[in-house]
Structures are given as structure tokens and as C-alpha cells.
Design a protein around this motif. Structure first.
Motif, short mmCIF file in Angstrom:
data_model
loop_
_atom_site.label_atom_id
_atom_site.label_comp_id
_atom_site.label_asym_id
_atom_site.label_seq_id
_atom_site.Cartn_x
_atom_site.Cartn_y
_atom_site.Cartn_z
N CYS A 95 45.48 49.25 43.03
CA CYS A 95 45.22 48.91 41.64
C CYS A 95 43.73 48.80 41.37
O CYS A 95 42.96 48.40 42.24
CB CYS A 95 45.91 47.57 41.32
SG CYS A 95 45.77 47.04 39.61
N GLU A 97 40.60 46.95 40.06
CA GLU A 97 40.28 45.53 39.97
C GLU A 97 40.24 45.05 38.52
O GLU A 97 40.71 43.96 38.20
CB GLU A 97 38.95 45.26 40.66
CG GLU A 97 38.56 43.80 40.73
CD GLU A 97 37.25 43.58 41.47
OE1 GLU A 97 37.16 42.60 42.22
OE2 GLU A 97 36.33 44.41 41.29
N THR A 98 39.70 45.88 37.63
CA THR A 98 39.59 45.46 36.23
C THR A 98 40.96 45.35 35.57
O THR A 98 41.18 44.51 34.71
CB THR A 98 38.73 46.44 35.43
OG1 THR A 98 39.32 47.74 35.46
CG2 THR A 98 37.33 46.52 35.98
N LEU A 100 43.78 44.60 37.18
CA LEU A 100 44.40 43.40 37.73
C LEU A 100 43.89 42.15 37.00
O LEU A 100 44.66 41.27 36.63
CB LEU A 100 44.11 43.30 39.23
CG LEU A 100 44.79 42.16 39.99
CD1 LEU A 100 46.30 42.27 39.91
CD2 LEU A 100 44.32 42.14 41.44
N ALA A 101 42.57 42.12 36.77
CA ALA A 101 41.98 40.96 36.09
C ALA A 101 42.34 40.91 34.61
O ALA A 101 42.59 39.84 34.06
CB ALA A 101 40.46 41.00 36.25
N TYR A 103 44.92 42.65 32.84
CA TYR A 103 46.28 42.84 32.35
C TYR A 103 47.39 42.40 33.31
O TYR A 103 48.50 42.11 32.87
CB TYR A 103 46.53 44.33 32.05
CG TYR A 103 45.68 44.89 30.94
CD1 TYR A 103 45.92 44.54 29.62
CD2 TYR A 103 44.64 45.78 31.22
CE1 TYR A 103 45.15 45.07 28.60
CE2 TYR A 103 43.87 46.30 30.21
CZ TYR A 103 44.12 45.95 28.89
OH TYR A 103 43.34 46.45 27.88
N LEU A 104 47.12 42.39 34.61
CA LEU A 104 48.22 42.36 35.56
C LEU A 104 48.39 41.09 36.38
O LEU A 104 49.41 40.94 37.05
CB LEU A 104 48.08 43.55 36.53
CG LEU A 104 48.37 44.92 35.91
CD1 LEU A 104 47.92 46.04 36.83
CD2 LEU A 104 49.85 45.06 35.60
N ALA A 105 47.39 40.20 36.37
CA ALA A 105 47.49 39.03 37.24
C ALA A 105 48.75 38.19 36.95
O ALA A 105 49.52 37.91 37.87
CB ALA A 105 46.23 38.18 37.14
N PRO A 106 49.02 37.80 35.71
CA PRO A 106 50.25 37.03 35.45
C PRO A 106 51.51 37.82 35.77
O PRO A 106 52.48 37.26 36.30
CB PRO A 106 50.16 36.70 33.95
CG PRO A 106 48.71 36.84 33.61
CD PRO A 106 48.21 37.94 34.49
N MET A 108 51.88 40.20 38.06
CA MET A 108 52.06 40.27 39.51
C MET A 108 52.52 38.93 40.08
O MET A 108 53.35 38.89 40.99
CB MET A 108 50.75 40.72 40.17
CG MET A 108 50.38 42.17 39.89
SD MET A 108 51.59 43.33 40.52
CE MET A 108 50.76 44.91 40.23
N ALA A 109 51.98 37.84 39.56
CA ALA A 109 52.39 36.51 40.03
C ALA A 109 53.88 36.30 39.80
O ALA A 109 54.60 35.77 40.66
CB ALA A 109 51.58 35.43 39.33
N THR A 122 42.88 46.49 45.87
CA THR A 122 42.07 46.95 44.73
C THR A 122 41.06 47.99 45.18
O THR A 122 40.44 47.86 46.24
CB THR A 122 41.34 45.78 44.05
OG1 THR A 122 40.54 45.09 45.02
CG2 THR A 122 42.33 44.81 43.45
#
Length: 282
Positions: A95, A97-98, A100-101, A103-106, A108-109, A122
Motif C-alpha cells: 500500500c 503510505e499516503t 494508508l494515512a 483513507y485506510l487506517a480505520p 484496516m484496523a 508500505t
């Protein structure tokens, strides 16, 4: 053994040291050295030589990789396609990194509660493409314009607009800005539309984290994708859109991935997640 040696040589070309390759392959440095030595004996060619603390590939090694790299990646991908993927096997996702930071962090959690063996790494987009082609990642989520002939299924998830954070009058010459690295092939298409708007890159950085910090410090104007505006704080809320300038966000995978239930479920979940997204600014 030959495929192992070639794969190790390919990683040396990108990582530069035995230690980094050992970490990527989860083996010892002596095992990396042994693989290269065996490959040299098999081919009858010197493939590496010391270069300070790093390893430099010989011209013969570069020639070999130029000829074999596409075939090697395809072979690794085919082998990955044939491997069993049970519910307890790692599910590797490469993925940006931008993304993940932004759009995707919540997401993925939350998804890790359903599939605890999901593994995220990343990378920049060219590396994501290479890892998915080689079967090292089952899926890739990347930003920027994809090169022609990449050989993967690419699903457009979002066309992400860019914004300017900070005022042109604050610092430096008018109409100049801080941007990401526009020499990166996936970003190069942005040069012409920026020029049409009369905007000139003052400094190009290879790190969006650095651009975020510059924006927070008031070193405007800084060019950022919409997904990162929330990380800038109050200034991000006052960012101005750049008309007609955006970057595509793609989900990429080998077509065979759809035959794997776990991969197919994740693909569907990611597609639904991006379909539900609203603009983050305004």
C-alpha cells in the motif's frame, strides 16, 4: 536453487546490502552470501563486488537482470498463484503510505478483526507494482498514473484531487510551490497541468510527511492530495483546490486473485469502502 539465487540477486540490486536482503527474505546474511556464491558458480560469472558498506552489482549482473527480470517476476507470480491460501496464511497487501494515512487506517484496523493475518507493507507505486506482479503481495493499493503494460488488473477506486496549502505571498517567489517528486514516473504527468496553471515547483520532496510538516510550518504553498489535508490541521481546512489536477487511486491484483476467497472478500470490502468516501475538505 537457480530461481532462489536470481531472486536474491534481484533484491540486492534494489536493497544494496546483504543485511537488508536478509531481512526481506527472513534468512541470515551468510545464507544470502551463499545463494549469490552458488549462482556465480552456476553461471561462471562474477555478479557482485564490495562498494564501501554496500554491494555493487557487476555489469554482467545488470545485463542478466535486464534480460531476466520480467520473466523472473512472472515465474514468481505463477508460483504464488499455485500456493494454498488458508485462513491462517498471511494475506500480504502492498500500500501507498499516503493512502494508508489518508483513507485506510480505520478500515484496516476494523478489517484486522475479521482477518487477523492481514499483513500491510508500505511502498512507492513502482515497488507496489513489482511486488504484486511477483506474487509477494496479493493486492496493491497505489496512487499515481500506472505505466502502460503493467500486466495487472487495475480497478480505479478514486480520482483524488490536489490542493494548495498556504499562500503564495507568504514565502519565496510568486507562483512557486513545494511538491512531491515529479521525476517519479507515476507523478510525471502532473508537470504539464501545473505549468498550464502557471505554477512552478520550487522544491520537490520524496516524502509526503516532509510536505505536511512544511505546510504546518507555514512554508506555503504546499501541494498535497486531498486525503492528507486533515493531517495539516487548521491550514488544511483552508486549502484551495487545484483545478483539473488529481491523481488516480488504483486497486491492483493478479487476475487469479479473484479465485481466492479471502482475497476476493478484501477486494470487495475495499471497493465498498472507497465508494462510500466523501470529499474530506470543504
Amino acid at each position: 536453487m537457480l530461481l532462489e539465487g536470481l531472486d536474491t540477486l534481484f533484491l540486492l540490486a534494489t536493497e544494496g546490502t546483504m543485511g537488508k536482503v536478509a531481512s526481506r527474505l527472513y534468512i541470515s546474511q551468510s545464507a544470502v552470501s551463499k545463494r549469490i556464491s552458488q549462482l556465480e558458480q552456476r553461471l561462471g560469472k562474477k555478479l557482485i563486488e564490495p562498494d564501501g558498506r554496500q554491494i555493487r552489482l557487476t555489469p554482467q549482473a545488470h545485463e542478466l537482470l535486464t534480460r531476466l527480470a520480467p520473466t523472473l517476476a512472472e515465474m514468481k507470480g505463477l508460483l504464488a498463484d499455485s500456493q494454498t491460501l488458508t485462513d491462517a496464511h498471511p494475506l500480504p497487501v502492498a500500500c501507498s503510505e499516503t493512502l494508508l494515512a489518508g483513507y485506510l487506517a480505520p478500515f484496516m484496523a476494523d478489517y484486522l478483526r475479521q482477518d487477523p493475518y492481514l499483513q500491510i507493507s508500505t511502498h512507492h507505486t513502482p515497488v507496489i507494482l513489482a511486488r504484486v506482479r511477483a506474487g509477494e503481495a496479493l493486492l496493491g493499493i497505489c496512487a499515481g498514473r500506472l505505466p502502460p503494460g503493467h500486466g495487472l488488473h487495475a480497478e480505479l477506486l478514486r480520482d483524488e484531487p490536489f490542493y494548495l496549502v498556504g499562500n503564495e505571498e507568504e514565502r519565496g517567489p510568486a507562483a512557486s510551490l513545494f511538491t512531491m517528486d515529479l521525476d517519479n514516473p507515476v507523478n510525471r504527468y502532473l508537470v504539464a497541468p501545473l505549468a498550464e496553471l502557471g505554477l512552478t515547483p520550487r522544491m520537490q520532496l520524496d516524502s509526503y510527511l516532509a510536505l505536511i510538516e512544511l505546510a504546518k510550518a507555514g512554508m506555503g504553498p504546499v501541494m498535497l492530495p486531498e486525503g492528507l489535508l486533515a493531517l495539516v490541521g487548521e491550514q488544511g481546512k483552508q486549502a484551495r483546490p487545484l483545478p483539473g489536477i488529481s491523481r488516480p487511486i488504483h486497486l491492483i491484483y493478479r487476475p487469479s486473485s479473484l479465485k481466492r476467497d479471502r482475497a476476493s472478500r478484501l477486494i470487495q470490502a475495499l471497493t465498498r469502502h472507497f465508494a462510500r468516501l466523501r470529499p474530506l475538505s470543504g
